[in-house]
Design a protein around this motif. Structure first.
Motif, PDB file in Angstrom:
ATOM      1  N   ASP A 185      74.787  95.322  50.895  1.00 18.86           N
ATOM      2  CA  ASP A 185      75.344  93.977  51.094  1.00 18.86           C
ATOM      3  C   ASP A 185      74.190  93.037  51.454  1.00 18.86           C
ATOM      4  N   LYS A 189      77.803  92.092  47.697  1.00 16.54           N
ATOM      5  CA  LYS A 189      78.631  91.240  48.541  1.00 16.54           C
ATOM      6  C   LYS A 189      77.697  90.458  49.456  1.00 16.54           C
ATOM      7  N   LYS A 204      75.857  88.236  42.496  1.00 19.23           N
ATOM      8  CA  LYS A 204      77.210  88.716  42.203  1.00 19.23           C
ATOM      9  C   LYS A 204      77.214  89.603  40.966  1.00 19.23           C
TER      10      LYS A 204
END
Length: 437
Positions: free
Chosen positions: A126, A185, A180
């Motif tokens: 992430d 994320k 993306k």
């Protein structure tokens, strides 16, 4: 002549006398008179009357520390938080905490996100997204907290020189889309309000909205150079966190800054880096007492507001005049040197990037630092230098820019001295390769 302004504070209302030229000189008479100081952006400036107010707090504490701790410190910090809440248009004073500096504020937010990785709320990979021109200390903090916890850091390549907000918005959008596309994320976006080096006002409202539309979890705006320099309306900006130094452009002594945290359930999970007696009572209370130290720099906001009220238009008037004057001085310098500005005037605050003559041979960060040191030691000029690597195909390219500032103590002569010093270096044929390391 400045007009009269009304001061509200401590239950009283009175008229502030307009500051005179001689009083203004006296307020900054502690500055080294041999130095043309056109670098307010690095460390700010503090008037003599504010230094005196700070010293009164210091002496009150030393005179009777127990009384001061129990009866003066907390209400004084609360008053400063109320003033900040009003200046930035926050909804509630509990959203405002006072900390030492923006670096501390960033660490508080980033520490929270590190724990989110460790607790498995976030997954390895992430990401956090930052600008390539983010302040070095904050950029390193993002990497230290996020990368070491297993997160990924994405840098947005903001162009420089820059001609429009659209260039910044496009690069930010491209970086978000690429992230993306890789299935990442994005948990946190760190966006500068005004980049430090090179200095450019970033279209924060547009970038915050873009982050919301693209599903970025939280947004942290680093406004280190902002308060007292540009308007701040945290509700309009819409970020989750906003921080700014009070000592850069709002005349407070160092070290003083604020961290705004938008009211949410997450706010209760934020903690100061130093755990002390107020732990668990909310970030604002935790920040108000981190152990025995000197809090005086954080308590002089009432006196600062009285000082700025003596100028025509108050702090808003100061900001307008600083911007107008620094653009005027930047154009004077670029015309004298045959160079260009690093951004269009509307993208500048009270700081402007001015191209340095290419013949000075500034070919590295080290060269820029050598020239900065030479100007200080040989000409009494304090100014920040930025090295820009040349782009492919450029001829006689500008590889360095000076970041000049304007604050109320500056005079036209400061910029004339800088102009004449650089002209002499050019005339003498000096290049950075001839300067000592």
């Amino acid at each position: 002549m400045a007009s009269f302004h009304t001061i509200h504070g401590s239950g009283t209302t009175h008229q502030a006398e307009p500051i005179t030229p001689s009083e203004l000189r006296s307020e900054f008479s502690h500055h080294d008179p041999t130095v043309a100081r056109v670098n307010n952006g690095s460390f700010g400036s503090c008037p003599s009357s504010i230094i005196s107010a700070q010293q009164r707090h210091q002496l009150l504490f030393l005179r009777q520390p127990d009384y001061y701790y129990f009866n003066t410190l907390k209400p004084s910090i609360l008053e400063s938080r109320r003033i900040i809440r009003s200046l930035i248009n926050a909804d509630h004073v509990d959203e405002v905490s006072i900390v030492d500096n923006v670096t501390t504020a960033a660490a508080i937010v980033l520490q929270h996100y590190t724990w989110s990785f460790f607790s498995s709320a976030f997954k390895p990979g992430d990401a956090a997204i930052i600008l390539n021109h983010s302040y070095s200390a904050v950029k390193k903090a993002v990497r230290a907290y996020i990368s070491r916890a297993g997160g990924h850091v994405i840098e947005v390549p903001i162009p420089f020189p820059v001609k429009s907000d659209d260039e910044i918005i496009l690069e930010f959008q491209n970086s978000l889309q690429m992230a993306k596309a890789n299935g990442r994320k994005i948990r946190l976006a760190v966006i500068d309000h005004i980049t430090s080096m090179p200095s450019v006002i970033i279209p924060v409202k547009e970038l915050v909205k873009m982050c919301r539309d693209e599903g970025v979890d939280r947004i942290f705006v680093d406004g280190a150079q902002a308060i007292g320099n540009v308007e701040i309306n945290v509700k309009e900006i819409g970020a989750d966190f906003y921080t700014s130094n009070l000592h850069k452009w709002l005349f407070c002594p160092p070290a003083s800054a604020f961290l705004y945290c938008k009211m949410s359930d997450e706010l209760s999970d934020l903690h100061h880096l130093v755990i002390s007696h107020e732990y668990g009572n909310g970030l604002a209370m935790e920040s108000g007492w981190v152990g025995t130290r000197d809090y005086s720099a954080q308590l002089v906001l009432p006196e600062v507001m009285e000082f700025v009220s003596r100028f025509d238009g108050g702090i808003e008037g100061i900001m307008r005049r600083n911007h107008k004057k620094v653009v005027e001085m930047a154009e004077l310098l670029s015309e004298a040197w045959g160079t260009e500005l690093g951004a269009v005037p509307e993208m500048c605050s009270s700081m402007v990037m001015v191209g340095m003559p290419a013949c000075l041979g500034i070919k590295s960060d080290e060269d820029a630092l050598k020239l900065r040191t030479h100007l200080r030691e040989c000409f009494g000029i304090e100014v920040h230098m930025y090295y820009r690597a040349p782009m492919e195909g450029e001829v006689d390219q500008i590889t360095a820019y000076a970041r000049i500032s304007h604050q109320v103590y500056n005079r036209v002569e400061d910029y004339h001295r800088f102009r004449d010093a650089v002209n002499k270096l050019v005339k003498d044929g000096l290049t950075c390769s001839l300067l000592p390391n």
